[in-house]
Every structure is written in structure tokens, then in C-alpha cells.
Write a protein that holds these residues in place. Sequence first.
Motif, mmCIF file in Angstrom:
data_model
loop_
_atom_site.group_PDB
_atom_site.id
_atom_site.type_symbol
_atom_site.label_atom_id
_atom_site.label_comp_id
_atom_site.label_asym_id
_atom_site.label_seq_id
_atom_site.Cartn_x
_atom_site.Cartn_y
_atom_site.Cartn_z
ATOM 1 N N GLY A 5 0.816 -1.214 0.000
ATOM 2 C CA GLY A 5 0.000 0.000 0.000
ATOM 3 C C GLY A 5 0.846 1.259 0.000
ATOM 4 O O GLY A 5 0.543 2.231 -0.710
ATOM 5 N N TRP A 6 1.932 1.243 0.768
ATOM 6 C CA TRP A 6 2.812 2.409 0.849
ATOM 7 C C TRP A 6 3.478 2.669 -0.504
ATOM 8 O O TRP A 6 3.429 3.775 -1.036
ATOM 9 N N ARG A 22 2.592 8.188 -2.694
ATOM 10 C CA ARG A 22 2.915 9.434 -3.398
ATOM 11 C C ARG A 22 1.672 10.194 -3.846
ATOM 12 O O ARG A 22 1.759 11.367 -4.180
ATOM 13 N N LEU A 23 0.518 9.543 -3.857
ATOM 14 C CA LEU A 23 -0.722 10.216 -4.254
ATOM 15 C C LEU A 23 -1.374 10.969 -3.106
ATOM 16 O O LEU A 23 -2.356 11.687 -3.328
ATOM 17 N N GLN A 24 -0.835 10.812 -1.899
ATOM 18 C CA GLN A 24 -1.454 11.420 -0.719
ATOM 19 C C GLN A 24 -0.742 12.708 -0.345
ATOM 20 O O GLN A 24 0.486 12.784 -0.397
ATOM 21 N N PRO A 48 0.650 13.452 5.784
ATOM 22 C CA PRO A 48 1.058 12.235 6.485
ATOM 23 C C PRO A 48 -0.147 11.412 6.973
ATOM 24 O O PRO A 48 -0.119 10.190 6.923
ATOM 25 N N ARG A 49 -1.181 12.087 7.407
ATOM 26 C CA ARG A 49 -2.381 11.376 7.862
ATOM 27 C C ARG A 49 -2.988 10.552 6.732
ATOM 28 O O ARG A 49 -3.330 9.384 6.906
ATOM 29 N N ASP A 50 -3.109 11.159 5.563
ATOM 30 C CA ASP A 50 -3.684 10.453 4.423
ATOM 31 C C ASP A 50 -2.793 9.295 3.983
ATOM 32 O O ASP A 50 -3.278 8.223 3.617
ATOM 33 N N ALA A 86 -11.924 12.386 -1.072
ATOM 34 C CA ALA A 86 -12.191 11.638 -2.306
ATOM 35 C C ALA A 86 -10.964 10.846 -2.740
ATOM 36 O O ALA A 86 -11.078 9.682 -3.139
ATOM 37 N N MET A 87 -9.790 11.456 -2.642
ATOM 38 C CA MET A 87 -8.560 10.765 -3.030
ATOM 39 C C MET A 87 -8.305 9.571 -2.114
ATOM 40 O O MET A 87 -7.964 8.482 -2.575
ATOM 41 N N VAL A 88 -8.483 9.774 -0.822
ATOM 42 C CA VAL A 88 -8.258 8.683 0.127
ATOM 43 C C VAL A 88 -9.306 7.588 -0.055
ATOM 44 O O VAL A 88 -8.976 6.410 0.021
#
Length: 192
Positions: free
Chosen positions: A10-11, A16-18, A21-23, A87-89
Motif C-alpha cells: 500500500g505504501w 505518493r498520491l497522498q 502524512p495522515r492520508d 475523495a482521493m483517500v
Amino acid sequence: MSPITHFLVGWVALERLQASPRDKALVALAGVAPDLDGVGIVVDFATRTFGLPETNYYQEFHRMYGHGLPAAVVIAAMCAALATRRAMVLGCAFVAVHLHFLCDLIGSRGSTPQDIWGIYYLAPLSPKPEFAWAGQWPLVGWQNMVITALLLAWTFARATRTGYTPLALVSARADAELVATLRRWRGGIGWL
């Protein structure tokens, strides 16, 4: 695959799309979350250890509640509710959960070739469809170890460029030390 490998998948795939840091943490943890349905292994171990009537919760419930479309929707929605860029998350967490399923399909067999673990995609609502692969390699197979090592190498190589690793989610200070060490190694031997 192991929870560490699921986290790293997942990382590496989606970090890189987040934006925050929380996302980043939410999406990476979404890739591990399906295995929460395997927590029955703790009860099974305790009953055996203390001589209590034996339970088999892990075998009965693992892959039945966290490894299907309903769980993917719930996990993604929960991550989005806690996110900065919802939405991204939502989308990335949904993908992270499905990457977990894919990894389990290819590399989570038991100790014998007949001990294939399938994915019941609509569980717990329905046991159909079930996805399984006869070529599934063992959970403790060399293939999973190589994949984990490659994911770590990728994470470390990327850290020398970005200045952070997943350790930043736990400790900024420890992460800064790790990145500094990686950068020294990179400069010293040129492998990253």
C-alpha cells in the motif's frame, strides 16, 4: 502475505498520491485492515495455551469478514471520513484493500499445495463468487520474502529522494535518523 508486506504494498503503490502524512497512513493501513478478521487467532492460541475448550475462530472467520467487497467499501469509507483529501483517500484506500486481496490470492497458501486460501468476494453476504488460484505460493514461501525485501529496497531508495519513510508515521525523529543513514549509505556505496 504478511501484514508488513501488505503495508509496504500500500505504501509503495499509493503513498505518493497522498498530500498529508495522515492520508498516507490511512491508505497504507487500509492495505492491512482486511486482516483484522483474523484476530480470532489470538483467542485460538489462548484457548490452547490455557487448556480451555479448543476454538477455531481463525480458520472459521479469517477471510470471511475483511476480505470482500463489503469490507473494502467500509474500510475505504472509514479512511475517507478521517482524511484530509477525502475523495482521493476513498479511492486509494479502496485500491489498497484490493491490492491486499490480490496479494493474498497469489501468496498465502498453507503448508501443502492443497491448502489454497480463496477470496469470497461478497462475504459475509454470500460465499459466491470465490476467487482462488491453484498456483498460490506458501505464505512463508521464498517468493513473499523476496517481494518484501524488494518493497523495503524501493521504500529506502525513495526515502533518499523524498526525505521520509513510513517510520515518519510513528516518529519524525527516528525517521530523520533513518533517512540520514540511508543517504550516507547511498553516497558511500551507491546502491540506492
